[in-house]
Write a protein that holds these residues in place. Structure first.
Motif, PDB file in Angstrom:
ATOM      1  N   GLN A  55       0.785  -1.224   0.118  1.00  0.00           N
ATOM      2  CA  GLN A  55      -0.158   0.152   0.091  1.00  0.00           C
ATOM      3  C   GLN A  55       0.776   1.210   0.074  1.00  0.00           C
ATOM      4  N   TYR A  56       1.944   1.291   0.799  1.00  0.00           N
ATOM      5  CA  TYR A  56       2.883   2.213   0.979  1.00  0.00           C
ATOM      6  C   TYR A  56       3.331   2.630  -0.507  1.00  0.00           C
ATOM      7  N   ILE A  57       3.904   1.759  -1.290  1.00  0.00           N
ATOM      8  CA  ILE A  57       4.601   1.674  -2.591  1.00  0.00           C
ATOM      9  C   ILE A  57       3.454   2.251  -3.543  1.00  0.00           C
ATOM     10  N   ALA A  58       2.464   1.639  -3.437  1.00  0.00           N
ATOM     11  CA  ALA A  58       1.271   1.839  -4.471  1.00  0.00           C
ATOM     12  C   ALA A  58       0.779   3.141  -4.483  1.00  0.00           C
ATOM     13  N   ARG A  59       0.791   3.970  -3.028  1.00  0.00           N
ATOM     14  CA  ARG A  59       0.466   5.486  -2.876  1.00  0.00           C
ATOM     15  C   ARG A  59       1.546   6.468  -3.571  1.00  0.00           C
ATOM     16  N   LYS A  60       2.869   5.915  -3.576  1.00  0.00           N
ATOM     17  CA  LYS A  60       4.022   6.846  -4.068  1.00  0.00           C
ATOM     18  C   LYS A  60       4.144   6.514  -5.644  1.00  0.00           C
ATOM     19  N   ALA A  61       3.549   5.535  -6.167  1.00  0.00           N
ATOM     20  CA  ALA A  61       3.489   5.250  -7.728  1.00  0.00           C
ATOM     21  C   ALA A  61       2.886   5.960  -8.402  1.00  0.00           C
ATOM     22  N   ASP A  62       3.414   6.332  -9.641  1.00  0.00           N
ATOM     23  CA  ASP A  62       2.772   7.026 -10.591  1.00  0.00           C
ATOM     24  C   ASP A  62       1.633   6.363 -11.538  1.00  0.00           C
ATOM     25  N   LYS A  63       2.000   4.875 -11.561  1.00  0.00           N
ATOM     26  CA  LYS A  63       1.345   3.963 -12.127  1.00  0.00           C
ATOM     27  C   LYS A  63       1.125   2.594 -11.544  1.00  0.00           C
ATOM     28  N   ALA A  64       0.087   1.789 -11.461  1.00  0.00           N
ATOM     29  CA  ALA A  64       0.094   0.700 -10.824  1.00  0.00           C
ATOM     30  C   ALA A  64      -0.801  -0.304 -11.514  1.00  0.00           C
ATOM     31  N   THR A  65      -0.244  -1.543 -11.815  1.00  0.00           N
ATOM     32  CA  THR A  65      -0.702  -2.580 -12.515  1.00  0.00           C
ATOM     33  C   THR A  65      -0.943  -3.864 -11.812  1.00  0.00           C
ATOM     34  N   LEU A  66      -2.062  -4.586 -11.843  1.00  0.00           N
ATOM     35  CA  LEU A  66      -2.171  -5.839 -11.042  1.00  0.00           C
ATOM     36  C   LEU A  66      -2.116  -6.994 -12.284  1.00  0.00           C
ATOM     37  N   MET A  67      -1.401  -7.875 -11.934  1.00  0.00           N
ATOM     38  CA  MET A  67      -1.251  -9.068 -13.127  1.00  0.00           C
ATOM     39  C   MET A  67      -2.052 -10.243 -12.555  1.00  0.00           C
ATOM     40  N   VAL A  68      -3.101 -10.559 -13.490  1.00  0.00           N
ATOM     41  CA  VAL A  68      -3.873 -11.731 -13.287  1.00  0.00           C
ATOM     42  C   VAL A  68      -3.785 -12.884 -14.595  1.00  0.00           C
ATOM     43  N   SER A  69      -3.430 -13.861 -14.259  1.00  0.00           N
ATOM     44  CA  SER A  69      -3.153 -15.086 -15.330  1.00  0.00           C
ATOM     45  C   SER A  69      -2.345 -14.305 -16.538  1.00  0.00           C
ATOM     46  N   GLY A  70      -1.509 -13.747 -16.229  1.00  0.00           N
ATOM     47  CA  GLY A  70      -0.612 -12.816 -17.456  1.00  0.00           C
ATOM     48  C   GLY A  70      -1.273 -11.813 -17.875  1.00  0.00           C
ATOM     49  N   LEU A  71      -2.278 -11.212 -17.398  1.00  0.00           N
ATOM     50  CA  LEU A  71      -2.969 -10.009 -18.083  1.00  0.00           C
ATOM     51  C   LEU A  71      -2.597  -9.061 -17.219  1.00  0.00           C
TER      52      LEU A  71
END
Length: 167
Positions: free
Chosen positions: A146-162
């Protein structure tokens, strides 16, 4: 630019991160944070090393990533889970102490002007840990994510290679 990529085990995070890095640079940095715990782990690390071609500069640093001078580079940090494990173990499973050290180190690290791609695991999405230390680490990992995601400019969740764009 910070791009945070998370997901479950074998969700495609590393491959996606590598493709993203190579779109931004012809000579990205692969920053590996794992300690070598046993011979099986050593073999797994060697497979990862062998999977990267000569375009990559490989750096291994277990904890003190802020000491690295990576200005104007594209860096793949792989991965927060293994990096955080080092703080957790060195602090004898003390979540608060590990979190404080990891946050401090992370904040120093991201002061550099670079394109940072961070890989982390969503371990809290899996089976509930059966041990006290496992549950503590899952909490630590979730809070650090959560700490890193708040500081990130972009966030991606990978699910089954997508890749699923979160931010």
């Amino acid at each position: 630019m910070i791009h945070y990529i998370s997901g479950g085990q074998r969700s495609g995070k590393s491959d996606y991160a590598a493709r993203q890095a190579l779109e931004h640079s012809n000579n990205p940095v692969y920053l590996a944070t794992s300690r070598i715990w046993d011979e099986d782990h050593r073999a797994r690390i060697q497979l990862h090393r062998n999977s990267r071609d000569t375009r990559w500069e490989n750096i291994e640093e277990e904890k003190n990533i802020s000491r690295l001078q990576l200005e104007n580079r594209t860096v793949v940090l792989d991965c927060v889970t293994l990096w955080l494990t080092n703080f957790f173990m060195d602090n004898h499973y003390n979540v608060e102490a590990a979190m404080k050290e990891a946050r401090t180190e992370f904040d120093l690290f991201i002061q550099q002007d670079f394109h940072l791609i961070i890989i982390s695991n969503e371990i809290g999405m899996g089976v509930h840990a059966s041990t006290d230390s496992g549950r503590k680490f899952a909490d630590l990992q979730g809070w650090m994510n959560q700490y890193i995601a708040r500081k990130a400019d972009k966030a991606t969740l990978m699910v089954s290679g997508l890749p699923l764009t979160l931010k």
